[in-house]
Design a protein around this motif. Structure first.
Motif: not given
Length: 96
Positions: A22-44
């Motif tokens: 969803l972030c890749a589809i709507d990359i300019r959505n800052k809220t979704l961008y931050h949530i996506t970034l958080f998923t990578f921090f969580l995985a790490l």
């Protein structure tokens, strides 16, 4: 690993991939961008804790691959975040 743990990990992986798509589809959505970034921090954090805190995983290619993907994705997204903020400022200037 029992069945419940495997299914929970599978659902978590599926949820993360849906958020990332969803972030890749709507990359300019800052809220979704931050949530996506958080998923990578969580995985790490998850994979690092399994290796260094709980010691349930060894540093093999099976663990190194998600660690590298999460790390590189975090770096790329942090760089991309600067462009989103610059773009948002440009949009605000155009409106005023």
């Amino acid at each position: 690993v029992n069945g419940l743990q495997a299914r929970t990990f599978g659902v978590w992986t599926l949820l993360s991939s849906v958020i990332r798509c969803l972030c890749a589809i709507d990359i300019r959505n800052k809220t979704l961008y931050h949530i996506t970034l958080f998923t990578f921090f969580l995985a790490l954090a998850h994979f690092l804790s399994e290796v260094f805190i709980y010691r349930t995983a060894a540093l093999t290619i099976g663990i190194m691959a998600p660690l590298m993907v999460a790390s590189f994705s975090i770096m790329g997204m942090l760089i991309g975040l600067q462009y989103l903020e610059v773009e948002a400022l440009s949009q605000n200037k155009k409106k005023n």
